[in-house]
Structure formats: C-alpha cells, structure tokens
Design an enzyme around this catalytic site. Structure first.
Site, short mmCIF file in Angstrom:
data_model
loop_
_atom_site.label_atom_id
_atom_site.label_comp_id
_atom_site.label_asym_id
_atom_site.label_seq_id
_atom_site.Cartn_x
_atom_site.Cartn_y
_atom_site.Cartn_z
N GLN A 30 0.81 -1.21 0.00
CA GLN A 30 0.00 0.00 0.00
C GLN A 30 0.85 1.27 0.00
O GLN A 30 0.31 2.37 -0.19
CB GLN A 30 -0.92 0.01 1.21
N CYS A 36 -5.34 0.43 3.67
CA CYS A 36 -5.35 -0.95 4.15
C CYS A 36 -6.76 -1.51 4.20
O CYS A 36 -6.99 -2.69 3.95
CB CYS A 36 -4.71 -1.04 5.53
N HIS A 186 -5.31 -0.45 11.82
CA HIS A 186 -4.81 -1.07 10.60
C HIS A 186 -5.67 -2.29 10.26
O HIS A 186 -6.06 -3.05 11.16
CB HIS A 186 -3.35 -1.48 10.79
#
Length: 299
Positions: A30, A36, A186
């Site tokens: 990414q 994400c 995340h």
C-alpha cells in the site's frame, strides 16, 4: 469380510491455509497510501470469486479506495472494510484490476474516482451480504476463518509488530505489551490458521499489505497467536456469511503435526516467502495518516 467405513471428521481441521487453496492473491504494497481497509475488503471479494469459479482474479483496490463515498471512507486517509464491502455490494461488485489498475500508493495522494472506467469495467463477483463478527468473539472469528478469509482490524502500532520476522507474535515485545485490543488502526486479512510444531501454540495466518519484501521475513505474512484477541484481532472483523456451525477450535495431539502438506521454516513457523513471488515492492513503508473523525479510520 467387511471393512470399517471411513467416517468424516467431526470437528474443524487442525490447520487451514487459504493461500494454498488459491483463494488469496499475492501480497500488495500500500506504500504511503492508508488504504489498508480497501486492501483487506478487496481480498474478501477475491476469495469469493475464487471459491465460486476456481479461478483467482485480482480486483481493483484503487476503485474501492477512491470511489467509496467520503461519508463512509476517505481513500488514502483511512476507512473501514465493512463500509467498503457494503458499498461494493450496492454497486454490483468491484472492477478487475486489469480494467481499473491500482496506481496509488507511492506518494499517498488520492486521485479522483474514474466513474467512466468504473461503469465500463468487468465486475467478476459480487456478494449478497456480510457478517460482522461480535467484538472480541474468537470462537466466531475462528468459525469464519474455517469457512473463508476474514477481514480484521488490529493495533499495528507496536514496535514488535513493525520488527516482526518469524514465529508466533503474541502482542508482546521485550516482555511488555506491544499493542492494545481496542486502539485499532490497521486492517489486515486472516488467511488461515494452524499450530506451531514445537510449542503447539495456535495461530492465525495473517496477510499484511506492506509488501512481500519490504516488511517482515515471511513474504508479507505474520503468524498471530490465536485465542487471546492479540492486538484486537477479533474486535472488528467482517466476513462473508457462512452456514458453518460454530465449533470449538481444534486442539492438536501430542504426536506429529497433521496434514504434512505445508513446509515449515526452522523453529516451526510457516515459511511463506519461498512460495510468494516478489512483485510490487517499494522503498516506501506504511504511513499512518492523522485521525480526521470521531471514529478513527484504519490506515
């Protein structure tokens, strides 16, 4: 004379690896884009297509990242997989990567949604619903992981997570807590589960999106301890609906490891790197964007 019939296994398998079953594409990077959440959500759709057709097709992370309305997600500034999957369902799916290439990442700067390209693209798969795993419920998370890949959110801010190389990560680093079960920042993908050979420690196979050569030493994967909600792994998980009954996670015997089909690295950790081709590597590491809303987004 008659022979004893072979009876089906009554419990869940001791190990599952969705990458080996051709349900998970290669690890992406990414870069500096905090997408994400789109990476993780796209993987759920890719697995659905592979399950239904037997063919693995890479889908467009960029379309999901840039075309989801800003009231739901914010592109490279963060978002949530469940919102992305809901949007994709109402749009009839997501474009194939070949039709809507992903180019964001290197500089972390968003680009406008290409509505024309999105309208004309091939959308290989759509899903009819999603299942939100009850917060902290590892039994439900395990049941979902037995049936398919699962998009999960974690606290990835710890030094131990950043420095991970091999073995089973248990959320500690140098003897102290390395992460929080609630400060989620995340999104990653649970791509299977198993047990470490020597210690029998149960783990989830977790796919990250920081590149297959630029983070860790296992091709972009990490083994995270199962059963203790490490770093909030079971706190905010989403999967496709499954009809599987919730069965207790298996316990290995004291004998040899079952199956035998998956090679291991020294020390019992699964070695993924040797089977994943290097691609899309970058010098850029993950950069967590600042929080811009009441509910922190995943980046």
């Amino acid at each position: 004379g008659s022979t004893m019939p072979i009876l089906p296994r009554s419990g869940p398998p001791l190990e599952r690896n969705w990458w080996l079953q051709n349900r998970v594409v290669d690890v992406r990077n990414q870069g500096r884009c905090g997408d994400c959440w789109a990476e993780s959500a796209t993987a759920v759709l890719e697995s659905a297509y592979a399950q239904q057709t037997g063919t693995l097709v890479e889908l467009s992370v960029q379309q999901l990242a840039e075309c989801t309305p800003q009231e739901l997600n914010r592109g490279c500034e963060g978002g949530w997989p469940a919102d992305a999957l809901r949007w994709a369902m109402h749009q009839g799916g997501v474009c194939a990567e070949a039709d809507y290439p992903t180019t964001i990442g290197a500089d972390g700067i968003d680009v406008p949604c290409n509505v024309t390209k999105g309208a004309a693209c091939r959308r290989p798969i759509n899903i009819t619903g999603i299942t939100l795993i009850p917060g902290g419920d590892e039994v439900s998370l395990f049941a979902a992981a037995e049936a398919d890949v699962v998009s999960v959110a974690i606290d990835a801010s710890g030094s131990g997570f950043a420095a991970y190389k091999s073995g089973v990560y248990d959320g500690t680093f140098n003897g102290t807590a390395d992460c929080s079960p609630t400060a989620l920042d995340h999104a990653v993908l649970v791509a299977g589960y198993g047990f470490q050979d020597t210690t029998k420690t149960p783990f989830y196979i977790v796919k990250n999106s920081w590149g297959d050569q630029t983070w860790g030493a296992m091709g972009g994967y990490i083994l995270m301890k199962r059963g203790v909600n490490v770093c909030g792994l079971a706190q905010d998980a989403v999967a496709r609906p499954s009809r599987r009954a919730h069965r207790a996670p298996p316990v290995p015997s004291s004998g040899s490891r079952p199956g035998g089909q998956r090679p291991r690295a020294p020390g019992g950790a699964m070695e993924v790197r040797d089977r994943l081709p290097a691609h899309r590597s970058s010098d850029h590491r993950f950069l967590r964007p600042p929080d811009q809303g009441a509910r922190p987004s995943l980046a």
